[in-house]
Design a protein around this motif. Sequence first.
Motif, PDB file in Angstrom:
ATOM      1  N   LYS A 131       0.794  -1.229   0.000  1.00  0.00           N
ATOM      2  CA  LYS A 131       0.000   0.000   0.000  1.00  0.00           C
ATOM      3  C   LYS A 131       0.827   1.281   0.000  1.00  0.00           C
ATOM      4  CE  LYS A 131      -3.944  -2.202   2.264  1.00  0.00           C
ATOM      5  NZ  LYS A 131      -4.843  -2.206   3.431  1.00  0.00           N
ATOM      6  N   LYS A 132       2.080   1.177   0.429  1.00  0.00           N
ATOM      7  CA  LYS A 132       2.934   2.374   0.461  1.00  0.00           C
ATOM      8  C   LYS A 132       3.663   2.477  -0.881  1.00  0.00           C
ATOM      9  CE  LYS A 132       5.236   3.566   4.071  1.00  0.00           C
ATOM     10  NZ  LYS A 132       6.278   3.488   5.143  1.00  0.00           N
ATOM     11  N   ILE A 133       3.114   3.284  -1.784  1.00  0.00           N
ATOM     12  CA  ILE A 133       3.619   3.375  -3.157  1.00  0.00           C
ATOM     13  C   ILE A 133       4.221   4.764  -3.389  1.00  0.00           C
ATOM     14  CG2 ILE A 133       3.061   3.046  -5.602  1.00  0.00           C
ATOM     15  CD1 ILE A 133       2.433   0.620  -3.693  1.00  0.00           C
ATOM     16  N   ALA A 134       5.454   4.808  -3.864  1.00  0.00           N
ATOM     17  CA  ALA A 134       6.112   6.069  -4.232  1.00  0.00           C
ATOM     18  C   ALA A 134       6.239   6.142  -5.745  1.00  0.00           C
ATOM     19  CB  ALA A 134       7.483   6.163  -3.577  1.00  0.00           C
ATOM     20  N   VAL A 135       6.474   7.344  -6.261  1.00  0.00           N
ATOM     21  CA  VAL A 135       6.594   7.544  -7.710  1.00  0.00           C
ATOM     22  C   VAL A 135       7.879   8.313  -8.029  1.00  0.00           C
ATOM     23  CG1 VAL A 135       5.507   8.445  -9.801  1.00  0.00           C
ATOM     24  CG2 VAL A 135       4.076   7.613  -7.915  1.00  0.00           C
ATOM     25  N   PHE A 136       8.702   7.730  -8.892  1.00  0.00           N
ATOM     26  CA  PHE A 136       9.891   8.389  -9.446  1.00  0.00           C
ATOM     27  C   PHE A 136       9.536   8.756 -10.880  1.00  0.00           C
ATOM     28  CE2 PHE A 136      13.666   7.564 -12.198  1.00  0.00           C
ATOM     29  CZ  PHE A 136      14.437   8.649 -11.816  1.00  0.00           C
ATOM     30  N   HIS A 137       9.531  10.048 -11.213  1.00  0.00           N
ATOM     31  CA  HIS A 137       9.051  10.407 -12.549  1.00  0.00           C
ATOM     32  C   HIS A 137       9.860  11.526 -13.192  1.00  0.00           C
ATOM     33  CE1 HIS A 137       6.812  14.159 -11.359  1.00  0.00           C
ATOM     34  NE2 HIS A 137       6.791  13.553 -10.183  1.00  0.00           N
ATOM     35  N   GLN A 138       9.833  11.501 -14.502  1.00  0.00           N
ATOM     36  CA  GLN A 138      10.484  12.530 -15.303  1.00  0.00           C
ATOM     37  C   GLN A 138       9.770  13.862 -15.069  1.00  0.00           C
ATOM     38  OE1 GLN A 138      12.238  10.831 -19.001  1.00  0.00           O
ATOM     39  NE2 GLN A 138      10.888  12.294 -19.981  1.00  0.00           N
ATOM     40  N   SER A 176      19.210  13.079  -5.631  1.00  0.00           N
ATOM     41  CA  SER A 176      18.228  13.685  -4.716  1.00  0.00           C
ATOM     42  C   SER A 176      16.927  12.884  -4.704  1.00  0.00           C
ATOM     43  CB  SER A 176      17.957  15.143  -5.090  1.00  0.00           C
ATOM     44  OG  SER A 176      17.406  15.228  -6.389  1.00  0.00           O
ATOM     45  N   ALA A 177      16.542  12.326  -5.855  1.00  0.00           N
ATOM     46  CA  ALA A 177      15.330  11.503  -5.922  1.00  0.00           C
ATOM     47  C   ALA A 177      15.499  10.228  -5.105  1.00  0.00           C
ATOM     48  CB  ALA A 177      15.001  11.169  -7.376  1.00  0.00           C
ATOM     49  N   VAL A 178      16.671   9.602  -5.188  1.00  0.00           N
ATOM     50  CA  VAL A 178      16.945   8.385  -4.411  1.00  0.00           C
ATOM     51  C   VAL A 178      16.844   8.688  -2.919  1.00  0.00           C
ATOM     52  CG1 VAL A 178      18.754   6.736  -3.752  1.00  0.00           C
ATOM     53  CG2 VAL A 178      18.349   7.239  -6.168  1.00  0.00           C
ATOM     54  N   LYS A 179      17.461   9.785  -2.512  1.00  0.00           N
ATOM     55  CA  LYS A 179      17.450  10.165  -1.091  1.00  0.00           C
ATOM     56  C   LYS A 179      16.013  10.358  -0.590  1.00  0.00           C
ATOM     57  CE  LYS A 179      19.554  13.456   2.113  1.00  0.00           C
ATOM     58  NZ  LYS A 179      20.375  14.683   2.243  1.00  0.00           N
ATOM     59  N   ALA A 180      15.216  11.084  -1.374  1.00  0.00           N
ATOM     60  CA  ALA A 180      13.844  11.391  -0.953  1.00  0.00           C
ATOM     61  C   ALA A 180      12.967  10.146  -0.890  1.00  0.00           C
ATOM     62  CB  ALA A 180      13.233  12.416  -1.912  1.00  0.00           C
ATOM     63  N   LEU A 181      13.067   9.292  -1.895  1.00  0.00           N
ATOM     64  CA  LEU A 181      12.154   8.142  -1.948  1.00  0.00           C
ATOM     65  C   LEU A 181      12.568   7.010  -1.007  1.00  0.00           C
ATOM     66  CD1 LEU A 181      11.015   7.875  -5.673  1.00  0.00           C
ATOM     67  CD2 LEU A 181      10.143   9.277  -3.812  1.00  0.00           C
ATOM     68  N   VAL A 182      13.856   6.764  -0.874  1.00  0.00           N
ATOM     69  CA  VAL A 182      14.297   5.709   0.051  1.00  0.00           C
ATOM     70  C   VAL A 182      13.912   6.088   1.482  1.00  0.00           C
ATOM     71  CG1 VAL A 182      16.314   4.537   1.024  1.00  0.00           C
ATOM     72  CG2 VAL A 182      16.133   4.837  -1.456  1.00  0.00           C
ATOM     73  N   ALA A 183      13.985   7.386   1.799  1.00  0.00           N
ATOM     74  CA  ALA A 183      13.634   7.856   3.147  1.00  0.00           C
ATOM     75  C   ALA A 183      12.158   7.609   3.472  1.00  0.00           C
ATOM     76  CB  ALA A 183      13.951   9.345   3.279  1.00  0.00           C
ATOM     77  N   ALA A 184      11.304   7.574   2.430  1.00  0.00           N
ATOM     78  CA  ALA A 184       9.862   7.350   2.642  1.00  0.00           C
ATOM     79  C   ALA A 184       9.535   5.880   2.894  1.00  0.00           C
ATOM     80  CB  ALA A 184       9.079   7.854   1.434  1.00  0.00           C
ATOM     81  N   ILE A 189       8.126   1.201  -5.786  1.00  0.00           N
ATOM     82  CA  ILE A 189       8.327   2.478  -6.475  1.00  0.00           C
ATOM     83  C   ILE A 189       7.900   2.308  -7.930  1.00  0.00           C
ATOM     84  CG2 ILE A 189       9.999   4.220  -7.236  1.00  0.00           C
ATOM     85  CD1 ILE A 189      11.682   3.502  -4.740  1.00  0.00           C
ATOM     86  N   VAL A 190       6.955   3.135  -8.356  1.00  0.00           N
ATOM     87  CA  VAL A 190       6.544   3.148  -9.758  1.00  0.00           C
ATOM     88  C   VAL A 190       7.412   4.184 -10.474  1.00  0.00           C
ATOM     89  CG1 VAL A 190       4.664   3.530 -11.391  1.00  0.00           C
ATOM     90  CG2 VAL A 190       4.186   2.483  -9.159  1.00  0.00           C
ATOM     91  N   GLN A 191       8.044   3.760 -11.572  1.00  0.00           N
ATOM     92  CA  GLN A 191       8.950   4.633 -12.314  1.00  0.00           C
ATOM     93  C   GLN A 191       8.297   5.085 -13.623  1.00  0.00           C
ATOM     94  OE1 GLN A 191      12.461   1.820 -12.302  1.00  0.00           O
ATOM     95  NE2 GLN A 191      13.394   3.545 -11.244  1.00  0.00           N
ATOM     96  N   VAL A 192       8.395   6.377 -13.884  1.00  0.00           N
ATOM     97  CA  VAL A 192       7.819   6.938 -15.109  1.00  0.00           C
ATOM     98  C   VAL A 192       8.893   7.810 -15.753  1.00  0.00           C
ATOM     99  CG1 VAL A 192       5.830   8.115 -16.125  1.00  0.00           C
ATOM    100  CG2 VAL A 192       5.601   7.023 -13.890  1.00  0.00           C
TER     101      VAL A 192
END
Length: 342
Positions: A131-138, A176-184, A189-192
């Motif tokens: 249920k805990k879903i993060a998004v890495f996106h362009q 910076s994206a890695v730092k932010a999302l791993v901390a959550a 992680i859904v990648q776009v």
Amino acid sequence: GQSAPFTGPAAQLGVQFNEGARLFLEQYSAQPGARKVVIKQLDDGYEPERTVANTQKLIQEDVFALFGYIGTPTSVAALPLAVKDKVPFIAPFTGAMSLREPFHRNVFHLRASYNDETALIVNQLHHLGLKKIAVFHQNDAYGKAGLDGVTLALAQHQLKPVAAATVERNSVDVASAVKALVAARPDAIVQVSAYKSCAAFIREARKAGYGGTFYNVSFVGTQALADELGKDGAGIVVSQVMPSPYSSANPITREFSDAARKGGGKVQANFSSIEGYLAARVLVEGLKRSNGKNGRDGLIAGLEGIDRQQFGGFEVSFSPKNHVASKFVELSMITGDGRIRT
């Protein structure tokens, strides 16, 4: 006319789609009595400003149609030019809703939307209890389209993304994206984004200790991502909008493989090249159905006449009110030896 990336970090998408389309068109055009159909290709490096210049040039040179544009930001930039001059804009390699709504008479989509893809991904994650879903996106129209799709799909389950972070187009600066999302600490992680940045993110997130799963939408370029990651690609999930080019159970795959053999084996079978091949098949079917009208209106009417037609088991349905051919989506997984399973 096709404007697409043939150089730069998204080049494999343009190259593979173009090779698949040309494979069909060259063999079709060689048949007795067939109309000769040729792709005039221009490189845009996956940059919208270059796409606009290329599109202006192609329209000035009076190409019959615009075909196989690669990407959301590039297609969005070209769309107003195609609409203004009423040039058919066929099979863009994007699932963004901004190209589908509002409806344009000259625009035809072969693939399912990013909303369709992200709905399948989120439903799969929900089924697995994640249920805990993060998004890495362009950080552009493509990334926003994917983020919107994930957010919409999560809302159906009374959920929201736990975090989101961006990468610039044509960049692999993901720190910076890695730092932010791993901390959550998300479950998945859904990648776009495109394959270079997604591969860089996966590697750096793993180094930072992230042990969750990664899901990608089809635009990532599955084979290109697998090639980038090597053994690090094991377990990466990618949603697909085309039938698997690796499964001989699919009639279109057998047809594609046979065409590739006849073409000297130069075209690699992957999801991007089979999409180009299918797009060219649909284009030619539209030309055949144009009822003797050689103009662009004839092509539009011909495409609109394709209703529930099977192209090697892949169903295409257009009508005067519907220019989205398919809602087909399934999930695939990359294996440790670089193969793709569906």
